[in-house]
Enzyme design. Structure first.
Site, PDB file in Angstrom:
ATOM      1  N   THR A 169      36.094  38.928  34.623  1.00 51.71           N
ATOM      2  CA  THR A 169      37.347  38.205  34.813  1.00 51.71           C
ATOM      3  C   THR A 169      37.931  37.843  33.458  1.00 51.71           C
ATOM      4  O   THR A 169      37.199  37.626  32.496  1.00 51.71           O
ATOM      5  CB  THR A 169      37.146  36.917  35.649  1.00 51.71           C
ATOM      6  N   ASN A 197      40.123  35.305  33.612  1.00 50.66           N
ATOM      7  CA  ASN A 197      40.620  33.994  33.997  1.00 50.66           C
ATOM      8  C   ASN A 197      39.578  32.924  33.667  1.00 50.66           C
ATOM      9  O   ASN A 197      38.524  32.854  34.301  1.00 50.66           O
ATOM     10  CB  ASN A 197      40.939  34.007  35.498  1.00 50.66           C
ATOM     11  N   LYS A 205      38.501  30.680  36.660  1.00 51.11           N
ATOM     12  CA  LYS A 205      37.535  31.300  37.571  1.00 51.11           C
ATOM     13  C   LYS A 205      36.138  31.318  36.949  1.00 51.11           C
ATOM     14  O   LYS A 205      35.140  31.076  37.625  1.00 51.11           O
ATOM     15  CB  LYS A 205      37.960  32.730  37.908  1.00 51.11           C
ATOM     16  N   GLU A 258      43.031  48.283  39.393  1.00 49.16           N
ATOM     17  CA  GLU A 258      43.068  47.551  40.651  1.00 49.16           C
ATOM     18  C   GLU A 258      43.870  48.371  41.656  1.00 49.16           C
ATOM     19  O   GLU A 258      45.047  48.649  41.442  1.00 49.16           O
ATOM     20  CB  GLU A 258      43.705  46.177  40.450  1.00 49.16           C
ATOM     21  N   ASP A 268      38.282  38.558  43.864  1.00 52.42           N
ATOM     22  CA  ASP A 268      39.711  38.754  44.006  1.00 52.42           C
ATOM     23  C   ASP A 268      40.209  37.735  45.013  1.00 52.42           C
ATOM     24  O   ASP A 268      39.535  37.461  46.010  1.00 52.42           O
ATOM     25  CB  ASP A 268      40.030  40.181  44.471  1.00 52.42           C
ATOM     26  N   PHE A 299      44.508  26.026  38.085  1.00 54.65           N
ATOM     27  CA  PHE A 299      45.224  27.165  37.524  1.00 54.65           C
ATOM     28  C   PHE A 299      45.971  27.864  38.649  1.00 54.65           C
ATOM     29  O   PHE A 299      45.803  27.556  39.826  1.00 54.65           O
ATOM     30  CB  PHE A 299      44.259  28.129  36.821  1.00 54.65           C
ATOM     31  N   ASP A 358      47.626  26.334  42.130  1.00 54.44           N
ATOM     32  CA  ASP A 358      47.035  25.043  42.489  1.00 54.44           C
ATOM     33  C   ASP A 358      48.039  23.889  42.581  1.00 54.44           C
ATOM     34  O   ASP A 358      47.948  23.078  43.509  1.00 54.44           O
ATOM     35  CB  ASP A 358      45.902  24.671  41.520  1.00 54.44           C
ATOM     36  N   LYS A 369      38.239  19.878  44.312  1.00 49.38           N
ATOM     37  CA  LYS A 369      38.796  21.143  44.788  1.00 49.38           C
ATOM     38  C   LYS A 369      37.706  21.989  45.435  1.00 49.38           C
ATOM     39  O   LYS A 369      37.939  22.652  46.456  1.00 49.38           O
ATOM     40  CB  LYS A 369      39.437  21.912  43.620  1.00 49.38           C
ATOM     41  N   ARG A 400      37.455  30.004  47.014  1.00 45.83           N
ATOM     42  CA  ARG A 400      36.518  30.646  46.095  1.00 45.83           C
ATOM     43  C   ARG A 400      35.116  30.069  46.292  1.00 45.83           C
ATOM     44  O   ARG A 400      34.131  30.799  46.330  1.00 45.83           O
ATOM     45  CB  ARG A 400      36.991  30.435  44.647  1.00 45.83           C
TER      46      ARG A 400
END
Length: 194
Positions: free
Chosen positions: A8, A10, A13, A42, A76, A151, A154, A176, A182
């Site tokens: 990732t 991110n 994440k 992807e 994903d 992020f 959100d 969260k 996730r």
């Protein structure tokens, strides 16, 4: 401790996966080759699991080519808005870059149907097989940006199971996690690993 390479770019994440897997005995690291996240193609598909499967297969190929020994994780996720027939869905990251949060709110400005859900599909290769975990968080799109935590989408998403009416952007990572799509996908992986 088992190395778990998360493919990732991110940071949010990566932090969530680290917080989740570290207590399970995994040393979570960003999957890097020569200091860069390997690029994966992807597929243009409407199915998160199909996308996650394609990404994990590419990640495992990179792992073998690099000579590293580790478990590999990909994930994903997408925001599926009822009024927009599930858009942006699997295209959530690219649409966020193009429209931003204000753009999504503008598209939704005349809508009374603000229902939406986050969906996630995580895939983990444990060295022998691929394991999939999926999670969904129902909620709604707010009428304004609220909060600066988290992020992505959100700050405009309120989970329906939270009675405070806060967005993910107003919650701590732990708060969260109680509702997170996730987190649910990762828990599904954990249950299968056990």
């Amino acid at each position: 401790m088992t190395r778990l390479l998360f493919l990732t770019g991110n940071a949010g994440k990566l932090a969530e996966a680290t917080q989740f897997f570290a207590p399970l005995g995994y040393q979570v690291e960003q999957f890097l080759i020569d200091g860069e996240v390997p690029s994966v193609i992807e597929p243009q598909a409407d199915d998160l699991r199909f996308v996650a499967e394609s990404k994990i297969e590419q990640a495992v190929a990179y792992l073998y080519a690099s000579g590293q020994k580790a478990a590999v994780l990909v994930e994903d996720a997408g925001l599926f808005i009822d009024q927009l027939d599930g858009f942006p869905g699997v295209y959530s990251a690219s649409i966020l870059k193009q429209l931003g949060l204000l753009g999504i709110l503008k598209v939704m400005s005349d809508s009374n149907n603000r229902g939406a859900e986050f969906r996630a599909c995580a895939a983990l290769w444990d060295g022998q097989q691929i394991i999939f975990g999926e999670g969904i968080c129902r909620g709604s799109i707010t009428e304004e940006i609220l909060g600066d935590r988290g992020f992505g989408y959100d700050p405009i998403f309120t989970p329906e199971d939270d009675d405070t009416g806060r967005t993910f952007g107003e919650m701590s990572r732990a708060e969260k996690g109680v509702f997170s799509h996730r987190e649910k996908a990762l828990k599904s992986l954990k249950n299968q690993l056990d």
